[in-house]
Design a protein around this motif. Structure first.
Motif, PDB file in Angstrom:
ATOM      1  N   ARG A 150       0.862  -1.182   0.000  1.00 18.32           N
ATOM      2  CA  ARG A 150       0.000   0.000   0.000  1.00 18.32           C
ATOM      3  C   ARG A 150       0.895   1.227   0.000  1.00 18.32           C
ATOM      4  NH1 ARG A 150      -3.771  -1.071   3.750  1.00 18.32           N
ATOM      5  NH2 ARG A 150      -5.465  -1.320   2.261  1.00 18.32           N
ATOM      6  N   GLY A 151       0.644   2.149  -0.929  1.00 22.31           N
ATOM      7  CA  GLY A 151       1.473   3.338  -1.013  1.00 22.31           C
ATOM      8  C   GLY A 151       2.753   3.057  -1.767  1.00 22.31           C
ATOM      9  N   VAL A 163       1.262  -5.195 -11.371  1.00 22.81           N
ATOM     10  CA  VAL A 163       0.349  -5.968 -12.215  1.00 22.81           C
ATOM     11  C   VAL A 163      -1.115  -5.655 -11.936  1.00 22.81           C
ATOM     12  CG1 VAL A 163       1.965  -7.865 -12.602  1.00 22.81           C
ATOM     13  CG2 VAL A 163       0.466  -7.935 -10.605  1.00 22.81           C
ATOM     14  N   ALA A 164      -1.397  -4.989 -10.826  1.00 26.09           N
ATOM     15  CA  ALA A 164      -2.793  -4.653 -10.537  1.00 26.09           C
ATOM     16  C   ALA A 164      -2.875  -3.587  -9.454  1.00 26.09           C
ATOM     17  CB  ALA A 164      -3.567  -5.899 -10.084  1.00 26.09           C
ATOM     18  N   THR A 165      -3.940  -2.817  -9.504  1.00 29.82           N
ATOM     19  CA  THR A 165      -4.266  -1.851  -8.457  1.00 29.82           C
ATOM     20  C   THR A 165      -5.626  -2.218  -7.885  1.00 29.82           C
ATOM     21  OG1 THR A 165      -3.013  -0.075  -9.518  1.00 29.82           O
ATOM     22  CG2 THR A 165      -4.695   0.580  -7.940  1.00 29.82           C
ATOM     23  N   ILE A 166      -5.693  -2.310  -6.571  1.00 23.88           N
ATOM     24  CA  ILE A 166      -6.922  -2.745  -5.901  1.00 23.88           C
ATOM     25  C   ILE A 166      -7.456  -1.589  -5.059  1.00 23.88           C
ATOM     26  CG2 ILE A 166      -7.934  -4.473  -4.354  1.00 23.88           C
ATOM     27  CD1 ILE A 166      -5.423  -6.223  -4.999  1.00 23.88           C
ATOM     28  N   PRO A 167      -8.564  -0.957  -5.465  1.00 26.92           N
ATOM     29  CA  PRO A 167      -9.109   0.167  -4.699  1.00 26.92           C
ATOM     30  C   PRO A 167      -9.504  -0.260  -3.278  1.00 26.92           C
ATOM     31  CG  PRO A 167     -10.130  -0.004  -6.871  1.00 26.92           C
ATOM     32  CD  PRO A 167      -9.363  -1.258  -6.668  1.00 26.92           C
ATOM     33  N   TRP A 206      -1.493   3.385   8.477  1.00 23.54           N
ATOM     34  CA  TRP A 206      -2.413   3.550   7.362  1.00 23.54           C
ATOM     35  C   TRP A 206      -1.916   4.662   6.451  1.00 23.54           C
ATOM     36  CZ3 TRP A 206      -8.213   3.081   9.171  1.00 23.54           C
ATOM     37  CH2 TRP A 206      -8.416   1.789   9.685  1.00 23.54           C
ATOM     38  N   GLN A 207      -2.132   4.495   5.164  1.00 24.96           N
ATOM     39  CA  GLN A 207      -1.708   5.492   4.197  1.00 24.96           C
ATOM     40  C   GLN A 207      -2.902   5.999   3.387  1.00 24.96           C
ATOM     41  OE1 GLN A 207       1.939   4.903   1.990  1.00 24.96           O
ATOM     42  NE2 GLN A 207       2.458   3.123   3.230  1.00 24.96           N
ATOM     43  N   LEU A 275      -0.510  -4.671  -6.412  1.00 24.20           N
ATOM     44  CA  LEU A 275       0.014  -6.023  -6.560  1.00 24.20           C
ATOM     45  C   LEU A 275       1.252  -5.942  -7.450  1.00 24.20           C
ATOM     46  CD1 LEU A 275      -1.065  -8.793  -5.516  1.00 24.20           C
ATOM     47  CD2 LEU A 275      -1.915  -9.189  -7.838  1.00 24.20           C
ATOM     48  N   PHE A 276       2.397  -6.369  -6.910  1.00 28.10           N
ATOM     49  CA  PHE A 276       3.652  -6.298  -7.642  1.00 28.10           C
ATOM     50  C   PHE A 276       4.193  -7.704  -7.907  1.00 28.10           C
ATOM     51  CE2 PHE A 276       3.638  -2.096  -5.666  1.00 28.10           C
ATOM     52  CZ  PHE A 276       4.105  -1.284  -6.704  1.00 28.10           C
TER      53      PHE A 276
END
Length: 310
Positions: A150-151, A163-167, A206-207, A275-276
């Motif tokens: 995160r961040g 590979v992905a961004t998860i809101p 938290w970010q 997600l990396f």
């Protein structure tokens, strides 16, 4: 004095001896004949031996040249065969592929994708482990590690491909809001009860994404009253009213529609999960590893579009 033979010079000498002339060897090696002649002379100088008998009509091997040629040619052929085999293996979609994914969110996100990839490439022998080691797993013979962050991702010596961004967003149960009130500022989470992780995401504060600054995040040291590395446990605790939680958007959709959870709107949005895919080298990445990374990215993009439309 350095008497070590240069492998490239040896290769040129063998080519000259095999073709019987500098010109023919130069054509075969696709290099100027002057460079070929110079390389052989340098090899002779390094060895302190005459390898070729030169004349205007013919080129013959000396006794030393014949010995070097007879011993070197099979060795160079073996090297070339090995190089060709290694290059072939690098390009083929076959053989073992060792992958490590996070043990909580990983199976939920990637189990079906990995199964589809295995069916598509039956000659790849996939081995998948689940843990929270992340970067450290690459030191244990793992070809590809998938991590969640995160961040901003910490700097490392490894190649990281998103590979992905998860809101994500902050949620709470109606009962908790009735008890504690609805916060409007991220700073209020420093005193309100919150649900966070033990070691997942490194147990980081938290970010929240800064609206006007790309890739800049505000960190908040929340009041953690409940810690769990499990997203399912965090979700259950949030529904029960234990505390405020940052959760990914899609799993919470049904709970919000059912009135079990409420989205908390603050001055900054919760930073998304990224997600990396991590691997040790971009330059020599095997085709099978590259194929899996691209497959994950493609499937996650399709999944993100489907969730947006629903």
């Amino acid at each position: 004095m350095n008497n070590k033979m240069d492998l490239n010079g040896l290769r040129i000498f063998v080519s000259v001896a095999s073709h019987g002339s500098f010109i023919a060897a130069a054509k075969a090696l696709e290099m100027p004949s002057s460079n070929v002649s110079r390389a052989v002379s340098q090899l002779e100088q390094k060895l302190g031996l005459r390898l070729l008998k030169r004349s205007t009509r013919q080129l013959k091997l000396t006794e030393a040249g014949q010995l070097l040629y007879s011993r070197s040619r099979p060795m160079l052929e073996t090297v070339e065969e090995t190089q060709a085999e290694l290059t072939s293996q690098q390009a083929l979609l076959k053989g073992p592929l060792r992958v490590c994914i996070p043990n909580e969110i990983g199976p939920a996100l990637l189990a079906t994708i990995f199964a589809e990839f295995a069916l598509k490439h039956p000659e790849i022998e996939m081995s998948c482990t689940t843990n929270l080691l992340g970067l450290d797993s690459l030191q244990d013979g793992i070809d590809l590690a998938v991590i969640v962050s995160r961040g901003q991702l910490d700097d490392s010596n490894y190649i990281a491909r998103q590979v992905a961004t998860i809101p994500c967003f902050v949620v709470a149960s109606p009962a908790l809001i009735a008890r504690c009130g609805m916060p409007t500022k991220t700073s209020q989470l420093e005193t309100l009860p919150c649900i966070t992780t033990v070691s997942a995401l490194k147990g980081a504060p938290w970010q929240f994404a800064m609206h006007k600054a790309k890739n800049r995040f505000k960190t908040v040291n929340v009041n953690a009253v409940y810690r769990a590395n499990s997203g399912e446990m965090a979700y259950a605790a949030a529904v029960a009213g234990v505390g405020f939680a940052i959760l990914s958007r899609h799993p919470c959709k049904s709970a919000i529609e059912a009135g079990q959870l409420v989205e908390v709107e603050l001055e900054h949005a919760a930073a998304p999960l990224h997600l990396f895919a991590l691997y040790s080298s971009r330059e020599y990445l095997p085709a099978k590893t590259r194929a899996l990374v691209e497959f994950i990215q493609q499937k996650m993009q399709v999944s993100a579009i489907a969730h947006t439309q629903n």
